[in-house]
Design a protein around this motif. Structure first.
Motif, PDB file in Angstrom:
ATOM      1  N   VAL A  41       8.173 -13.551 -26.821  1.00  0.00           N
ATOM      2  CA  VAL A  41       7.700 -14.831 -27.358  1.00  0.00           C
ATOM      3  C   VAL A  41       8.444 -15.984 -26.681  1.00  0.00           C
ATOM      4  O   VAL A  41       7.832 -16.970 -26.258  1.00  0.00           O
ATOM      5  N   ALA A  91       7.222 -16.383 -23.127  1.00  0.00           N
ATOM      6  CA  ALA A  91       5.883 -16.976 -23.085  1.00  0.00           C
ATOM      7  C   ALA A  91       5.951 -18.468 -23.408  1.00  0.00           C
ATOM      8  O   ALA A  91       5.252 -19.272 -22.775  1.00  0.00           O
ATOM      9  N   ARG A  92       6.788 -18.850 -24.364  1.00  0.00           N
ATOM     10  CA  ARG A  92       6.950 -20.275 -24.685  1.00  0.00           C
ATOM     11  C   ARG A  92       7.539 -21.031 -23.505  1.00  0.00           C
ATOM     12  O   ARG A  92       7.117 -22.153 -23.192  1.00  0.00           O
ATOM     13  N   LEU A  94       1.111 -16.404 -25.130  1.00  0.00           N
ATOM     14  CA  LEU A  94       2.004 -16.734 -26.239  1.00  0.00           C
ATOM     15  C   LEU A  94       1.437 -16.214 -27.557  1.00  0.00           C
ATOM     16  O   LEU A  94       2.164 -15.648 -28.374  1.00  0.00           O
ATOM     17  N   GLU A 115      -2.783 -20.539 -23.541  1.00  0.00           N
ATOM     18  CA  GLU A 115      -1.880 -20.158 -24.629  1.00  0.00           C
ATOM     19  C   GLU A 115      -2.031 -18.707 -25.050  1.00  0.00           C
ATOM     20  O   GLU A 115      -1.262 -18.226 -25.887  1.00  0.00           O
TER      21      GLU A 115
END
Length: 87
Positions: free
Chosen positions: A68, A71-72, A34, A31
């Protein structure tokens, strides 16, 4: 007589339970892109708090939002892949 327990002693007593597991560290590592993208977005938004956003600020926020979202998407696609299964 009651023994005096310091904060250090109390923290050391539970040290084994406080440490993250390998699985938790792996999840954090996956993660991390993100998290960094969200930090960049937050930084871009903070810059504009005390002034009217300029064109450059608007572009910076838009690019940070796109990072963002990318990345998600990457994280969601990685989670959707089943190891050993058909893609």
């Amino acid at each position: 007589m009651n023994p005096i327990v310091t904060v250090r002693d109390a923290a050391i007593a539970f040290a084994d339970w406080i440490e993250p597991t390998d699985a938790e560290l792996d999840a954090i590592e996956q993660e991390a892109p993100l998290i960094l993208a969200e930090v960049d977005l937050l930084d871009a938004q903070i810059i504009t708090l005390d002034r009217v956003p300029s064109e450059v600020d608007t572009r910076r926020i838009r690019r940070a939002r796109n990072r963002v979202l990318a990345a998600r998407r990457t994280l969601a696609n990685r989670a959707a892949v089943v190891p050993g299964g058909a893609a």
